[in-house]
Design a protein around this motif. Structure first.
Motif, PDB file in Angstrom:
ATOM      1  N   THR A  72       0.817  -1.218   0.000  1.00  8.23           N
ATOM      2  CA  THR A  72       0.000   0.000   0.000  1.00  8.23           C
ATOM      3  C   THR A  72       0.854   1.273   0.000  1.00  8.23           C
ATOM      4  O   THR A  72       1.884   1.343   0.661  1.00  8.23           O
TER       5      THR A  72
ATOM      6  N   SER B 267      -6.739   0.362  -2.585  1.00 11.35           N
ATOM      7  CA  SER B 267      -7.517  -0.676  -3.275  1.00 11.35           C
ATOM      8  C   SER B 267      -6.988  -0.867  -4.689  1.00 11.35           C
ATOM      9  O   SER B 267      -6.933  -1.978  -5.207  1.00 11.35           O
TER      10      SER B 267
ATOM     11  N   ARG C 232      -5.962 -13.451   3.115  1.00 10.60           N
ATOM     12  CA  ARG C 232      -7.381 -13.273   3.458  1.00 10.60           C
ATOM     13  C   ARG C 232      -7.889 -14.401   4.353  1.00 10.60           C
ATOM     14  O   ARG C 232      -8.816 -14.206   5.146  1.00 10.60           O
TER      15      ARG C 232
ATOM     16  N   SER D  19     -15.286 -10.954   8.562  1.00 12.85           N
ATOM     17  CA  SER D  19     -15.008  -9.607   9.071  1.00 12.85           C
ATOM     18  C   SER D  19     -16.316  -8.850   9.318  1.00 12.85           C
ATOM     19  O   SER D  19     -16.435  -8.121  10.304  1.00 12.85           O
ATOM     20  N   GLU D  20     -17.317  -9.073   8.458  1.00 15.57           N
ATOM     21  CA  GLU D  20     -18.590  -8.351   8.691  1.00 15.57           C
ATOM     22  C   GLU D  20     -19.327  -8.904   9.910  1.00 15.57           C
ATOM     23  O   GLU D  20     -19.895  -8.140  10.685  1.00 15.57           O
TER      24      GLU D  20
ATOM     25  N   LYS E 295     -12.833  -3.524  13.375  1.00 16.07           N
ATOM     26  CA  LYS E 295     -13.075  -2.649  12.215  1.00 16.07           C
ATOM     27  C   LYS E 295     -11.995  -2.796  11.139  1.00 16.07           C
ATOM     28  O   LYS E 295     -12.285  -2.751   9.938  1.00 16.07           O
TER      29      LYS E 295
ATOM     30  N   GLU F 190     -12.438  -5.231   8.119  1.00 16.39           N
ATOM     31  CA  GLU F 190     -13.240  -4.870   6.944  1.00 16.39           C
ATOM     32  C   GLU F 190     -12.454  -3.976   5.973  1.00 16.39           C
ATOM     33  O   GLU F 190     -12.976  -3.600   4.930  1.00 16.39           O
ATOM     34  N   ILE F 191     -11.226  -3.621   6.371  1.00 14.71           N
ATOM     35  CA  ILE F 191     -10.430  -2.695   5.548  1.00 14.71           C
ATOM     36  C   ILE F 191      -9.159  -3.349   4.993  1.00 14.71           C
ATOM     37  O   ILE F 191      -8.866  -3.258   3.801  1.00 14.71           O
TER      38      ILE F 191
ATOM     39  N   THR G 288     -10.624  -4.176   1.064  1.00 15.10           N
ATOM     40  CA  THR G 288     -11.823  -3.760   1.801  1.00 15.10           C
ATOM     41  C   THR G 288     -12.995  -4.688   1.438  1.00 15.10           C
ATOM     42  O   THR G 288     -12.909  -5.479   0.492  1.00 15.10           O
ATOM     43  N   SER G 289     -14.097  -4.533   2.173  1.00 17.53           N
ATOM     44  CA  SER G 289     -15.292  -5.344   1.876  1.00 17.53           C
ATOM     45  C   SER G 289     -15.761  -5.113   0.443  1.00 17.53           C
ATOM     46  O   SER G 289     -16.204  -6.045  -0.241  1.00 17.53           O
ATOM     47  N   GLU G 290     -15.627  -3.861  -0.018  1.00 18.84           N
ATOM     48  CA  GLU G 290     -16.037  -3.554  -1.397  1.00 18.84           C
ATOM     49  C   GLU G 290     -15.145  -4.318  -2.383  1.00 18.84           C
ATOM     50  O   GLU G 290     -15.624  -4.866  -3.376  1.00 18.84           O
TER      51      GLU G 290
ATOM     52  N   GLN H 277     -13.548  -7.105  -1.794  1.00 15.97           N
ATOM     53  CA  GLN H 277     -13.889  -8.550  -1.742  1.00 15.97           C
ATOM     54  C   GLN H 277     -15.107  -8.828  -2.621  1.00 15.97           C
ATOM     55  O   GLN H 277     -15.153  -9.834  -3.327  1.00 15.97           O
TER      56      GLN H 277
END
Ligand SMILES: Cc1cc2nc3c(=O)[nH]c(=O)nc-3n(C[C@H](O)[C@H](O)[C@H](O)COP(=O)(O)OP(=O)(O)OC[C@H]3O[C@@H](n4cnc5c(N)ncnc54)[C@H](O)[C@@H]3O)c2cc1C
Length: 379
Positions: free
Chosen positions: A126, A132, A243, A324-325, A357, A360-361, A365-367, A369
């Protein structure tokens, strides 16, 4: 179909559960408060042979499977999220790319100290402008004689203050608009390499999260990890394995929150009865138990697929996303069941919620995934 753990996996579970209860959980709250890296815990984990758990014995590892790695990550995270992320990143981001893509010489030189615990494992992907969209890397490694000269910045890198070396991604060439991204192993004590440990985080306070600054850092070209130009592909493969680690962490933190909430609900009396007698509370606990069970099954399945050498990208993304959620939901409900006490540090559940939290990042991120899953189902 067999849902039983093997004898070896059961033994690892027993060992790490006892260790986590005795050596990791008791200091977790204090370490979080004082932002103290759990170095003593890791010395003991090295003595237990856990630091190179899934890597070959040839390099000082224990030759165990990915299911065992998930078990250890879950149990450490149940006791302390910061210890869990440190371990997960050490193995799946630090050790794994060297194990997967390194030459024999690189494995001897760089994987062995990771397996023995002499060095922590870390991975620099990163950047301030490439999260992302990790292909947006701006760090550049220019060829100069037999060396690479690297300039750039990385952010949010786990474990780098405690790593002797780490693999990072950099642009090694361009073909028009197309960037050639490669992975390069860089010693953290190289001239021009600064590791800055200065973030004020929401949670995981006892873990080490750093910024890397590289100014004319010179490393020999033999430090190239894998093939030139394959850095992007390599980190996608590395993140698939990572993951599973994040999924296992999420199951561990959710399990800890659920156990605390269940115990509290039995003990706390209101309206002349224990909270656990109220159906509204029972239903919360039932949902928590069910979701944790499902998340753990998903993590084990992804780990098992990886161990069979079968494709596991979709399952790794699904387990990371789901676990994670539900970890966020479960820790939130654990605070709710504790009422005002849950808002206080002393009861631990607020720490679990803060730690959750990140899951989820980090590592997509969840998006992201959902994007990966959508791709694997043919969207
Ligand atoms: C504690 C911690 C430890 C970390 N450890 C490491 C490490 O060891 N190594 C490493 O390399 N990195 C590490 N990271 C970085 C982490 O992987 C990134 O933060 C993460 O991938 C997200 O990138 P970003 O923060 O730049 O967010 P951005 O990419 O800027 O995303 C911001 C928001 O936009 C959404 N978004 C972005 N693109 C899209 C899109 N196309 N469609 C829909 N939504 C989108 C994201 O989902 C997110 O909600 C760590 C981060 C933290 C906080």
């Amino acid at each position: 179909m067999n849902f039983d753990l093997t004898t070896e996996q059961q033994m690892i579970l027993r060992t790490i559960r006892e260790f986590s209860d005795a050596e990791v959980a008791p200091g977790a709250e204090k370490r979080d408060k004082e932002k103290a890296f759990p170095i003593e815990v890791f010395k003991k984990l090295a003595d237990l042979g856990m630091m190179g758990l899934p890597f070959s014995e040839e390099y000082g590892g224990a030759g165990a499977d990915t299911v065992s790695f998930a078990i250890v990550t879950e149990e450490l995270s149940r006791a302390c999220g910061s210890t869990g992320i440190t371990y997960s990143a050490h193995i799946s981001l630090g050790g794994a790319p060297i194990n997967l893509f390194g030459t024999e010489e690189q494995k001897q030189k760089y994987l062995t100290p990771i397996c023995t615990g002499e060095s922590f494992g870390a991975f620099g992907l990163t950047e301030p402008n490439a999260g992302s969209d990790a292909g947006g890397t701006q760090t550049e490694a220019k060829t100069d004689g037999n060396d690479f000269v690297i300039n750039g910045n990385k952010c949010y890198i786990t474990n780098a203050s405690y790593a002797n070396h780490l693999a990072l991604t950099a642009i090694t060439g361009r073909d028009g608009q197309q960037k050639e991204i490669s992975a390069i192993i860089v010693p953290t004590d190289a001239d021009g390499f600064k590791v800055i440990d200065n973030y004020e985080k929401m949670g995981l306070h006892a873990s080490n999260t750093t910024e890397l600054v590289l100014e004319d850092v010179r490393v020999p070209q033999e430090n190239l990890l894998g093939k030139r130009g394959e850095g992007f592909k390599q980190f996608l493969v590395t993140l698939d394995g990572g993951r599973i680690g994040i999924g296992a962490m999420a199951v561990g933190i959710a399990q800890a929150a659920y156990e605390k909430a269940l115990a509290y609900a039995k003990e706390r009396k209101q309206f002349g009865k224990s909270l656990s007698h109220f159906q509204a509370i029972q239903f919360k606990l039932a949902d928590m138990a069910m979701k944790i069970e499902l998340a753990r099954t998903m993590v084990y399945k992804a780990a098992w697929l990886k161990d069979q050498g079968r494709p596991f990208t979709k399952e790794a993304s699904m387990c990371k996303l789901y676990a994670s959620e539900i970890c966020m939901e479960v820790t939130n409900q654990a605070v709710q069941i504790h009422g005002g006490y849950g808002y206080m540090r002393e009861y631990h559940v607020e720490r679990f919620m803060r730690d959750a939290k990140l899951l989820e990042i980090g590592e997509g991120t969840s998006e992201v995934q959902r994007m990966v899953i959508a791709r694997t189902i043919g969207c």
